[in-house]
Design a protein around this motif. Structure first.
Motif, PDB file in Angstrom:
ATOM      1  N   ILE A 184      -0.779  12.181   7.478  1.00 27.92           N
ATOM      2  CA  ILE A 184      -0.037  11.083   5.928  1.00 27.92           C
ATOM      3  C   ILE A 184       0.623   9.969   5.819  1.00 27.92           C
ATOM      4  CG2 ILE A 184       1.248  12.245   4.011  1.00 27.92           C
ATOM      5  CD1 ILE A 184      -0.538  15.282   4.750  1.00 27.92           C
ATOM      6  N   ALA A 185       1.949  10.209   6.862  1.00 25.38           N
ATOM      7  CA  ALA A 185       2.451   9.750   7.415  1.00 25.38           C
ATOM      8  C   ALA A 185       1.765   7.953   7.585  1.00 25.38           C
ATOM      9  CB  ALA A 185       3.788   9.280   8.244  1.00 25.38           C
ATOM     10  N   ALA A 186       1.319   7.806   8.087  1.00 23.94           N
ATOM     11  CA  ALA A 186       0.930   6.540   7.859  1.00 23.94           C
ATOM     12  C   ALA A 186      -0.293   6.223   7.215  1.00 23.94           C
ATOM     13  CB  ALA A 186      -0.809   6.836   9.556  1.00 23.94           C
ATOM     14  N   GLY A 187      -0.680   6.406   6.469  1.00 18.05           N
ATOM     15  CA  GLY A 187      -1.550   6.267   4.611  1.00 18.05           C
ATOM     16  C   GLY A 187      -0.336   6.135   3.590  1.00 18.05           C
ATOM     17  N   VAL A 188       1.056   6.732   4.111  1.00 18.05           N
ATOM     18  CA  VAL A 188       1.442   6.659   2.733  1.00 18.05           C
ATOM     19  C   VAL A 188       2.620   4.914   3.620  1.00 18.05           C
ATOM     20  CG1 VAL A 188       4.416   6.856   2.402  1.00 18.05           C
ATOM     21  CG2 VAL A 188       2.440   8.698   2.516  1.00 18.05           C
ATOM     22  N   ASP A 189       2.555   5.093   4.538  1.00 17.09           N
ATOM     23  CA  ASP A 189       2.621   3.584   4.976  1.00 17.09           C
ATOM     24  C   ASP A 189       1.598   2.170   4.821  1.00 17.09           C
ATOM     25  OD1 ASP A 189       5.113   4.804   6.545  1.00 17.09           O
ATOM     26  OD2 ASP A 189       4.430   4.739   8.622  1.00 17.09           O
ATOM     27  N   ARG A 190       0.491   2.984   4.917  1.00 16.12           N
ATOM     28  CA  ARG A 190      -0.320   1.799   4.421  1.00 16.12           C
ATOM     29  C   ARG A 190       0.173   1.759   3.251  1.00 16.12           C
ATOM     30  NH1 ARG A 190      -7.369   1.717   5.070  1.00 16.12           N
ATOM     31  NH2 ARG A 190      -7.536   0.311   3.998  1.00 16.12           N
ATOM     32  N   THR A 191       0.377   2.406   2.529  1.00 14.14           N
ATOM     33  CA  THR A 191       0.240   2.187   1.113  1.00 14.14           C
ATOM     34  C   THR A 191       1.065   1.603   0.586  1.00 14.14           C
ATOM     35  OG1 THR A 191      -0.813   3.882   0.142  1.00 14.14           O
ATOM     36  CG2 THR A 191       0.353   3.342  -1.407  1.00 14.14           C
ATOM     37  N   ASP A 192       2.611   2.341   1.105  1.00 15.08           N
ATOM     38  CA  ASP A 192       3.705   0.984   1.059  1.00 15.08           C
ATOM     39  C   ASP A 192       3.535  -0.381   1.022  1.00 15.08           C
ATOM     40  OD1 ASP A 192       6.471   1.216   0.470  1.00 15.08           O
ATOM     41  OD2 ASP A 192       6.170   0.214   2.760  1.00 15.08           O
ATOM     42  N   ARG A 193       3.003  -0.837   2.301  1.00 18.01           N
ATOM     43  CA  ARG A 193       2.785  -2.048   3.082  1.00 18.01           C
ATOM     44  C   ARG A 193       1.998  -2.650   1.810  1.00 18.01           C
ATOM     45  NH1 ARG A 193      -0.743  -4.547   7.878  1.00 18.01           N
ATOM     46  NH2 ARG A 193       0.629  -6.686   7.836  1.00 18.01           N
ATOM     47  N   MET A 194       0.913  -2.151   1.170  1.00 17.68           N
ATOM     48  CA  MET A 194      -0.036  -2.144   0.108  1.00 17.68           C
ATOM     49  C   MET A 194       0.382  -2.629  -0.812  1.00 17.68           C
ATOM     50  SD  MET A 194      -3.417  -3.684  -1.066  1.00 17.68           S
ATOM     51  CE  MET A 194      -4.247  -3.053   0.619  1.00 17.68           C
ATOM     52  N   VAL A 195       1.793  -1.947  -2.006  1.00 21.41           N
ATOM     53  CA  VAL A 195       2.362  -2.775  -2.554  1.00 21.41           C
ATOM     54  C   VAL A 195       3.243  -2.751  -2.725  1.00 21.41           C
ATOM     55  CG1 VAL A 195       3.432  -1.550  -4.333  1.00 21.41           C
ATOM     56  CG2 VAL A 195       2.117   0.200  -3.587  1.00 21.41           C
ATOM     57  N   ARG A 196       3.679  -3.448  -1.206  1.00 26.70           N
ATOM     58  CA  ARG A 196       4.454  -4.646  -1.204  1.00 26.70           C
ATOM     59  C   ARG A 196       4.324  -5.992  -0.747  1.00 26.70           C
ATOM     60  NH1 ARG A 196       5.732  -6.104   3.250  1.00 26.70           N
ATOM     61  NH2 ARG A 196       5.350  -4.512   4.646  1.00 26.70           N
ATOM     62  N   GLN A 197       3.107  -5.905  -0.693  1.00 30.13           N
ATOM     63  CA  GLN A 197       1.814  -7.622  -0.271  1.00 30.13           C
ATOM     64  C   GLN A 197       1.461  -7.835  -1.644  1.00 30.13           C
ATOM     65  OE1 GLN A 197      -0.843  -6.425   3.436  1.00 30.13           O
ATOM     66  NE2 GLN A 197       0.812  -7.918   4.244  1.00 30.13           N
ATOM     67  N   LEU A 198       1.072  -6.552  -2.719  1.00 28.35           N
ATOM     68  CA  LEU A 198       0.815  -7.260  -3.820  1.00 28.35           C
ATOM     69  C   LEU A 198       2.020  -7.610  -5.074  1.00 28.35           C
ATOM     70  CD1 LEU A 198      -1.654  -3.881  -5.043  1.00 28.35           C
ATOM     71  CD2 LEU A 198      -1.918  -6.245  -4.080  1.00 28.35           C
ATOM     72  N   LEU A 199       3.209  -6.974  -4.612  1.00 25.27           N
ATOM     73  CA  LEU A 199       3.840  -7.487  -5.164  1.00 25.27           C
ATOM     74  C   LEU A 199       4.416  -8.664  -4.603  1.00 25.27           C
ATOM     75  CD1 LEU A 199       6.982  -4.227  -5.768  1.00 25.27           C
ATOM     76  CD2 LEU A 199       4.887  -5.399  -7.078  1.00 25.27           C
ATOM     77  N   ASP A 200       4.372  -9.396  -3.692  1.00 22.80           N
ATOM     78  CA  ASP A 200       4.947 -10.250  -3.358  1.00 22.80           C
ATOM     79  C   ASP A 200       3.882 -11.644  -3.798  1.00 22.80           C
ATOM     80  OD1 ASP A 200       6.696  -9.663  -1.517  1.00 22.80           O
ATOM     81  OD2 ASP A 200       6.027  -9.178   0.482  1.00 22.80           O
ATOM     82  N   MET A 201       2.885 -10.947  -3.661  1.00 19.49           N
ATOM     83  CA  MET A 201       1.616 -11.612  -4.301  1.00 19.49           C
ATOM     84  C   MET A 201       1.821 -12.381  -5.419  1.00 19.49           C
ATOM     85  SD  MET A 201      -1.322 -13.728  -3.700  1.00 19.49           S
ATOM     86  CE  MET A 201      -2.333 -13.279  -1.949  1.00 19.49           C
ATOM     87  N   THR A 202       1.931 -10.780  -6.373  1.00 15.55           N
ATOM     88  CA  THR A 202       2.406 -11.278  -7.494  1.00 15.55           C
ATOM     89  C   THR A 202       3.353 -12.504  -7.647  1.00 15.55           C
ATOM     90  OG1 THR A 202       1.610  -9.761  -8.439  1.00 15.55           O
ATOM     91  CG2 THR A 202       3.311 -10.814 -10.404  1.00 15.55           C
TER      92      THR A 202
END
Length: 452
Positions: A275-293
């Protein structure tokens, strides 16, 4: 002047006015010349006619025998301004006045040789032609007043220009109507665009369009193509983002169910770790989506104060310190403080963070990731080096595409956005992302920026 119709009307009216004024000046000059020549010819013929009549009558009668000859003027029955204006004097070589017409001035009209001359007599300027007859011993002078000539020229010019001045308002109206008719295709074109729904990005037809509108239509079609491409990219971006977020969220949900039903502590601990790994991966994904925007959209990233490039690199590395420690990777920073500053830290920091994060994930345990800031004249380079597997030659042309993962990517690894974010940020900053194999193995990523 914001109205194209009014602008064209003003230009055409001004051009017509210039042509009109030029025509007026030319008419005035040519009329003055032509009328002057006609009147001069009249004076010359009149003087020669008087001299011929005198010769036919046997010469002038002397004042001592027949008295002074005074020729009456024509009857003044007319009311025009040219009556009684042509006068004649006949002078003998002895300096005595032999004859004159009614209304002639008291003084001699001319005292020069034969030909044309002008002289002011009794406050009136006369244009005079002198004819000398040596056989008769006389000098015949015929003249007319200069004001008569000027009045005649003015009358002729006024007679020519008066109708033209009356036509000028009609011409202005015709120009206005012609401009309106000429701009009618543009009005129809605008009406057609206004009637289009926002979702209709089909190219406009140029087959029946006016030739002057075709460049604008071609530009609009190009804009439609770019907007359609951007919309397609956004749709793909949304679809990919939804898919990428769905996978870790589904895993988190599954692991949460496993942890809830775990029969022992070991199973529960493993599920919580997932669960912690999945949350980290999701957090990274959201941050990268914001960076791309932020990197791709028109956001003003240069509004803040200038920041030191070495400090930006240090802050990014400090934020990634826990990740590097967890993976057993050492970060080696080489940057001189104060060497270069930028007001676009909001774009530079995400680019550096994604490159360093990729390098940390690619490096083996115990490896070192180097980050170097180097300034060379008008160019600044951030160089990130690792000893990972590098980028496969087949993947190298595509690694800056969004959500692209190479063949060597690990399952559940990155989202395929890191290099795309760095490339987009460099494009906004006027720089360039360069990727190349590192000597001895690994990858070298460079952010090349103008120093100014």
């Amino acid at each position: 002047m914001t109205s194209l119709r009014a602008r064209l009307f003003a230009i055409l009216l001004a051009a017509t006015g210039v042509v009109w004024l030029s025509a007026v000046l030319w008419i005035q000059h040519s009329t003055r010349q032509e009328v002057g020549q006609v009147l001069d010819r009249r004076l010359q013929e009149a003087a020669q006619m008087v001299a011929s009549l005198i010769a036919r009558n046997g010469g002038m009668v002397g004042l001592d025998t027949a008295g002074f000859v005074h020729a009456p003027a024509l009857p003044g029955g007319g009311t025009h301004d040219f009556a009684r204006q042509l006068i004649c004097q006949v002078w003998g070589f002895d300096g005595r006045l032999k004859s004159e017409s009614d209304g002639a001035p008291a003084g001699q009209l001319a005292d020069g040789p034969a030909g044309f001359s002008e002289r002011a007599v009794d406050g009136v300027v006369w244009r005079v032609y002198s004819h000398v007859d040596a056989d008769l011993g006389i000098r015949v002078m015929v003249g007319d007043a200069r004001k008569v000539r000027d009045g005649l020229v003015g009358g002729v010019i006024l007679g020519l220009l008066a109708p033209a001045l009356l036509i000028l308002p009609l011409l202005a109206g015709a120009i206005w109507l012609a401009v309106g008719r000429g701009l009618a295709p543009l009005d129809r074109f605008a009406a057609g665009l206004a009637a289009r729904p926002a979702t209709d990005l089909r190219p406009l037809d140029t087959g029946h369009a006016a030739r002057e509108l075709r460049p604008m239509i071609a530009a609009l079609n190009g804009l439609f193509r770019r907007v359609d491409t951007l919309r397609e990219r956004e749709r793909n971006f949304t679809a990919f983002a939804a898919h990428e977020l769905k996978t870790p969220l589904a895993g988190v949900k599954t692991q949460a169910q496993i942890a809830a039903m775990a029969p022992d502590a070991a199973t529960r601990a493993h599920a919580l770790a997932q669960i912690a790994a999945g949350v980290d991966r999701t957090d990274r994904m959201v941050r990268q989506l914001l960076d791309m925007t932020a990197a791709e959209n028109a956001i003003d990233a240069a509004g803040g104060p200038a920041q030191d490039g070495a400090r930006i690199l240090s802050d990014v590395a400090e934020g990634l310190g826990p990740l590097a420690t967890a993976r057993g990777v050492r970060l080696d920073l080489r940057a001189d403080p104060g060497d270069w500053r930028t007001a676009q830290a909001a774009l530079l920091a995400p680019a550096l963070r994604n490159l360093l994060e990729n390098a940390i994930h690619a490096s083996p345990p115990g490896g070192t990731v180097q980050a170097v800031l180097h300034r060379d004249g008008g160019r600044v380079t951030f160089r990130i080096l690792d000893r990972g597997p590098g980028i496969a030659p087949a993947d190298r042309p595509h690694v800056t595409e969004r959500f692209y993962r190479g063949a060597a990517s690990k399952p559940g690894g990155g989202s395929g956005l890191g290099l795309a974010i760095a490339a987009a940020a460099m494009q906004r900053m006027g720089g360039e992302l360069r990727l190349s194999p590192r000597d001895g193995g690994g990858e070298q990523a460079e952010l090349v920026l103008p120093a100014a």
